[in-house]
Design a protein around this motif. Sequence first.
Motif, short mmCIF file in Angstrom:
data_model
loop_
_atom_site.label_atom_id
_atom_site.label_comp_id
_atom_site.label_asym_id
_atom_site.label_seq_id
_atom_site.Cartn_x
_atom_site.Cartn_y
_atom_site.Cartn_z
N ASN A 161 0.80 -1.22 0.00
CA ASN A 161 0.00 0.00 0.00
C ASN A 161 0.84 1.28 0.00
N GLY A 162 2.17 1.16 -0.03
CA GLY A 162 3.00 2.34 -0.18
C GLY A 162 3.31 3.09 1.10
N LEU A 163 3.27 2.42 2.25
CA LEU A 163 3.69 3.06 3.50
C LEU A 163 5.20 3.27 3.45
N PRO A 164 5.67 4.51 3.54
CA PRO A 164 7.11 4.76 3.35
C PRO A 164 8.03 3.87 4.17
N GLU A 165 7.69 3.60 5.43
CA GLU A 165 8.60 2.83 6.27
C GLU A 165 8.73 1.37 5.82
N ASN A 166 7.79 0.90 4.97
CA ASN A 166 7.82 -0.48 4.50
C ASN A 166 8.21 -0.61 3.03
N ARG A 167 8.61 0.50 2.40
CA ARG A 167 8.83 0.46 0.95
C ARG A 167 9.98 -0.45 0.53
N GLU A 168 10.91 -0.73 1.43
CA GLU A 168 12.06 -1.57 1.08
C GLU A 168 11.94 -2.98 1.67
N LEU A 169 10.74 -3.40 1.98
CA LEU A 169 10.53 -4.70 2.63
C LEU A 169 11.02 -5.86 1.75
N MET A 170 10.68 -5.86 0.47
CA MET A 170 11.09 -6.89 -0.48
C MET A 170 10.85 -8.31 0.04
N PRO A 171 9.60 -8.73 0.22
CA PRO A 171 9.34 -10.09 0.68
C PRO A 171 9.78 -11.12 -0.37
N ASP A 172 10.29 -12.22 0.11
CA ASP A 172 10.73 -13.30 -0.77
C ASP A 172 9.53 -14.21 -1.07
N LEU A 173 9.03 -14.12 -2.29
CA LEU A 173 7.85 -14.91 -2.68
C LEU A 173 8.24 -16.06 -3.60
N SER A 174 9.46 -16.56 -3.42
CA SER A 174 9.95 -17.63 -4.28
C SER A 174 9.52 -19.02 -3.81
N CYS A 175 8.82 -19.08 -2.69
CA CYS A 175 8.40 -20.38 -2.15
C CYS A 175 7.05 -20.80 -2.72
N ASP A 176 6.71 -22.06 -2.51
CA ASP A 176 5.44 -22.60 -3.00
C ASP A 176 4.29 -22.34 -2.03
N THR A 177 4.59 -22.33 -0.72
CA THR A 177 3.54 -22.27 0.31
C THR A 177 3.81 -21.15 1.30
N ALA A 178 2.75 -20.40 1.60
CA ALA A 178 2.81 -19.36 2.63
C ALA A 178 1.81 -19.70 3.72
N VAL A 179 2.15 -19.35 4.94
CA VAL A 179 1.25 -19.55 6.08
C VAL A 179 0.97 -18.19 6.71
N ILE A 180 -0.32 -17.92 6.91
CA ILE A 180 -0.73 -16.69 7.60
C ILE A 180 -1.29 -17.10 8.95
N LEU A 181 -0.74 -16.53 10.00
CA LEU A 181 -1.20 -16.84 11.36
C LEU A 181 -2.21 -15.80 11.79
N GLY A 182 -3.45 -16.23 12.02
CA GLY A 182 -4.53 -15.31 12.34
C GLY A 182 -5.65 -15.46 11.33
N GLN A 183 -6.87 -15.25 11.78
CA GLN A 183 -8.02 -15.44 10.90
C GLN A 183 -8.97 -14.25 10.96
N GLY A 184 -8.39 -13.06 10.80
CA GLY A 184 -9.18 -11.85 10.73
C GLY A 184 -9.21 -11.30 9.31
N ASN A 185 -9.78 -10.11 9.14
CA ASN A 185 -9.89 -9.52 7.80
C ASN A 185 -8.53 -9.21 7.19
N VAL A 186 -7.55 -8.80 8.03
CA VAL A 186 -6.22 -8.51 7.50
C VAL A 186 -5.59 -9.78 6.93
N ALA A 187 -5.77 -10.89 7.62
CA ALA A 187 -5.24 -12.17 7.13
C ALA A 187 -5.82 -12.50 5.76
N LEU A 188 -7.12 -12.30 5.59
CA LEU A 188 -7.75 -12.60 4.30
C LEU A 188 -7.33 -11.60 3.22
#
Length: 490
Positions: A161-188
């Motif tokens: 979403n372009g929050l300046p403090e997170n602009r250089e986060l660069m998540p590694d999405l090279s994996c096959d499976t991701a796990v999200i811990l939590g079952q709220g709206n943000v998780a979805l």
Amino acid sequence: MATRCWWHWPAWLRTRPPLARSPLSSRRQFFTQEHIPQICVVGSGPAGFYTAQHLLKHHTRAHVDIYEKQLVPFGLVRFGVAPDHPEVKNVINTFTQTARSDRCAFWGNVVVGRDVMVPELREAYHAVVLSYGAEDHQALGIPGEELPGVLSARAFVGWYNGLPENRELMPDLSCDTAVILGQGNVALDVARILLTPPEHLEKTDITAASLRVLRQSRVKTVWIVGRRGPLQVAFTIKELREMVQLPGTRPILNPVDFLGLQDRIKEVPRPRRRLTELLLRTATEKRGPEEAACQESASRAWGLRFFRSPQQVLPSPDGQRTAGIRLAVTKLEGVGEAARAVPTGDMEDLCCGLVLSSVGYKSRPIDPSVPFDPKLGVIPNTEGRVVDVPGLYCSGWVKRGPTGVLGTTMNDSFLTGQALLQDLQGGLLPSGPRPGYAAIEALLSGRGVQPVSFSDWEKLDAEEVSRGQGAGKPREKLVDPQEMLQLLGR
């Protein structure tokens, strides 16, 4: 507790005698006939703007200054609402009208608690409202949380979403499976952005940099993990429906998790019942031939794992990255939304290369002079009045905790505004004129801080819209504060 820096306050603040307590009747006369109430709101997200809106509407002379640490306004509406939910962002139009009022001013690029302290604001204004939200995330508190590949959902949302403090986060999405811990709206939201075909995001206000990374993503499966069961999920039916209908994906739900629910949901409130019925249908109903064929050919999948509590992030053999997560199997004690998850003693390992923690946001204390409950993550208050600090108020998540939707925050903020105006009318706020922004401007200037006005924001807004037009987007967000200041000639 940190020492307050009295030495850098201007002389009129240091030497001013205590305010005399005038009779109640004369205080009422002060606000209705002689002087303009100067009110300060800290935070320009929904809570801040809704509070300002209420104050301006119900007091025809009050002046409200809104301070914001970012260079741009609107808080979580800009940085938290998902890019594929543009209709939710329409509230920005209402906030813009508030900011354009000649009795309201926006001052961005001002960090309260660093550039200016709360006691200084309290000296300059008749009342101060803290509406700065929840800027942090709840830590998991488990081994391996520090491994590469473990991120907070809050940072991931800020990144796309372009929050300046997170602009250089660069998540590694090279994996096959991701796990999200939590079952709220943000998780979805996070699951949906990970699995949405990138071409469906091209015309949104997602940042160009994050869209490039998502185009290269190899994530095919997303597990959304919760400690409790289907009756306790925190997401809403709208977000669930979007997941069920997400193009190119299929849901993975275990029918065993839903045994006996059909009878138990008859007595629950209607919103919870409708949500659970959709979960039940998704988990147990047989698909028609066309829908079944679509799901069979889907290249991506998402699933809900219930009754699982994270115990440890598992490292790769070289210890350099995330390779999985160990989950404790749980069972429920109690019934309904109050049911508590307790471990059964069984464990389960789930392979994944990315773990996103979405177990809650958390407010931070803003200033040593402001009471703060670190356990609850809120400012102690009674109906928005900060405990034991007359003239200081709070609204939004820092008042009640990080729960609810925009409508919840609106009502909450209106109630705080109402309490403040009652105190104003009742003569409970300081009498005598207050300098408001004139005093704060002098302080900030002496400290080398350059506030950004709402007209400055409108120049940045026009630049974002212009940059987005070429790509058919509503805007291309500016994410670098230095570039923003340069565009403003600073």
